[in-house]
Write an enzyme that holds these catalytic residues in place. Structure first.
Site, PDB file in Angstrom:
ATOM      1  N   GLY A   1      -0.482   9.387  -3.719  1.00 51.51           N
ATOM      2  CA  GLY A   1      -1.729  10.437  -3.984  1.00 51.51           C
ATOM      3  C   GLY A   1      -1.557  11.778  -4.041  1.00 51.51           C
TER       4      GLY A   1
ATOM      5  N   LYS B   1      -8.477   0.999  -2.514  1.00 51.02           N
ATOM      6  CA  LYS B   1      -8.650   1.677  -1.240  1.00 51.02           C
ATOM      7  C   LYS B   1     -10.344   1.832  -1.006  1.00 51.02           C
ATOM      8  CE  LYS B   1      -4.419   4.015  -1.829  1.00 51.02           C
ATOM      9  NZ  LYS B   1      -3.451   5.158  -1.400  1.00 51.02           N
TER      10      LYS B   1
ATOM     11  N   SER C   1       2.155   7.136  -6.556  1.00 56.14           N
ATOM     12  CA  SER C   1       1.770   7.919  -7.851  1.00 56.14           C
ATOM     13  C   SER C   1       2.627   7.311  -9.164  1.00 56.14           C
ATOM     14  CB  SER C   1       2.125   9.400  -7.621  1.00 56.14           C
ATOM     15  OG  SER C   1       1.532  10.055  -6.530  1.00 56.14           O
TER      16      SER C   1
ATOM     17  N   GLU D   1      -1.201   4.003   5.162  1.00 55.77           N
ATOM     18  CA  GLU D   1      -2.509   4.468   5.772  1.00 55.77           C
ATOM     19  C   GLU D   1      -3.055   3.437   6.847  1.00 55.77           C
ATOM     20  OE1 GLU D   1      -3.609   5.954   1.254  1.00 55.77           O
ATOM     21  OE2 GLU D   1      -4.628   4.183   1.861  1.00 55.77           O
TER      22      GLU D   1
ATOM     23  N   HIS E   1       0.055  -1.181   4.978  1.00 56.75           N
ATOM     24  CA  HIS E   1      -0.180  -0.125   3.936  1.00 56.75           C
ATOM     25  C   HIS E   1       0.091   1.247   4.985  1.00 56.75           C
ATOM     26  CE1 HIS E   1      -1.566   3.074   1.395  1.00 56.75           C
ATOM     27  NE2 HIS E   1      -1.308   2.500   0.529  1.00 56.75           N
TER      28      HIS E   1
ATOM     29  N   ASN F   1      -4.494  -1.160  -5.594  1.00 51.41           N
ATOM     30  CA  ASN F   1      -5.021  -0.896  -4.325  1.00 51.41           C
ATOM     31  C   ASN F   1      -6.229  -0.040  -4.554  1.00 51.41           C
ATOM     32  OD1 ASN F   1      -5.830  -0.624  -1.797  1.00 51.41           O
ATOM     33  ND2 ASN F   1      -3.869   0.452  -1.219  1.00 51.41           N
TER      34      ASN F   1
ATOM     35  N   GLU G   1       6.800   2.112  -0.651  1.00 54.21           N
ATOM     36  CA  GLU G   1       5.802   3.109  -0.992  1.00 54.21           C
ATOM     37  C   GLU G   1       6.296   4.359  -0.237  1.00 54.21           C
ATOM     38  OE1 GLU G   1       1.962   1.836  -2.109  1.00 54.21           O
ATOM     39  OE2 GLU G   1       1.899   1.495  -0.188  1.00 54.21           O
TER      40      GLU G   1
END
Length: 247
Positions: free
Chosen positions: A170, A12, A210, A96, A94, A10, A164
């Site tokens: 991250g 992003k 990560s 986000e 996702h 991904n 996730e």
């Protein structure tokens, strides 16, 4: 068993023409494990570029799309448009998108259903925040998010689930292989009890949070981890080592 290992990258909101061209060269050169399905999630303006530069063996995914084919939805893109560009995949739900853009479980489920109906394959993302994990809500949150999708989806053959843990995205924190396996096993059990044993056995559940070249092999060895959805490391040459985690 026979679930084909599947690794998604991904990208992003990263990259430009030059860096994406370079990244596509790196991925094309590989070598990538032929037993692993590889998909890269590219920013929308560069989807055609990535598709034109990568071999057919590497899938290209949009990072989002809407729940209808066309209309007065400024700023959105539809599965029909992605298909028209020769793309086969989309990443939906996702964390986000959920946290920053306020996407609900229901909206994500509708998007997944529409993308599948239009002939795309979907990486559907679920996962809990640190607060939810510390409150002992991990399974409740993951099951709630999955249940919303299950209410809209009848045929799971083109769905990959990406678990996730939001607290590990991250942050450099990774769920231990044991923590990840525990949630993956619980999700598989949920599918057995709420969808069917066949779907439970066949569906691929990726781990995302990560993932690096350093920890990917240990994660890949777990029985219910069927691949990864990789963020930052997918922009680096080490992504090749992650794709090859089972070699």
């Amino acid at each position: 068993m026979g679930r084909k290992f599947c690794v998604g990258g991904n990208w992003k909101l990263n990259g430009d023409k030059a860096s994406i061209t370079e990244l596509c060269k790196t991925l094309s050169a590989g070598p990538l494990d032929p037993n692993t399905e590889v998909v890269v999630g590219c920013p929308a303006p560069y989807l055609s570029l990535a598709r034109s530069l990568l071999p057919e063996t590497i899938g290209v995914a949009a990072q989002n799309c809407y729940k209808v084919a066309k209309g007065a939805f400024t700023g959105e893109i539809s599965p029909a448009m992605l298909k028209d560009l020769g793309l086969g995949w989309v990443i939906l739900g996702h964390s986000e998108r959920r946290a920053i853009f306020g996407e609900t479980d229901e909206l994500i489920a509708e998007k997944v259903a529409h993308a599948l109906a239009e002939g795309l394959k979907v990486i559907a993302c679920i996962g809990e925040t640190l607060q939810e994990r510390e409150a002992g809500q991990t399974e409740a949150v993951c099951f709630r998010q999955t249940k919303a999708i299950a209410a809209q989806v009848k045929d799971w053959s083109n769905v990959v689930i990406a678990y996730e843990p939001v607290w590990a995205i991250g942050t450099g924190k990774t769920a231990t292989p044991e923590q990840a396996q525990e949630v993956h096993a619980a999700l598989r059990k949920w599918f057995t009890e709420n969808v069917s044993a066949d779907v439970s056995n066949a569906i691929r559940i990726q781990y995302g949070g990560s993932v690096t070249a350093a920890n990917c092999r240990e994660l890949a060895a777990k029985p219910d981890i069927d691949g990864f959805l990789v963020g930052g490391a997918s922009l680096k040459p080490e992504f090749i080592q992650i794709v090859n985690a089972r070699q």
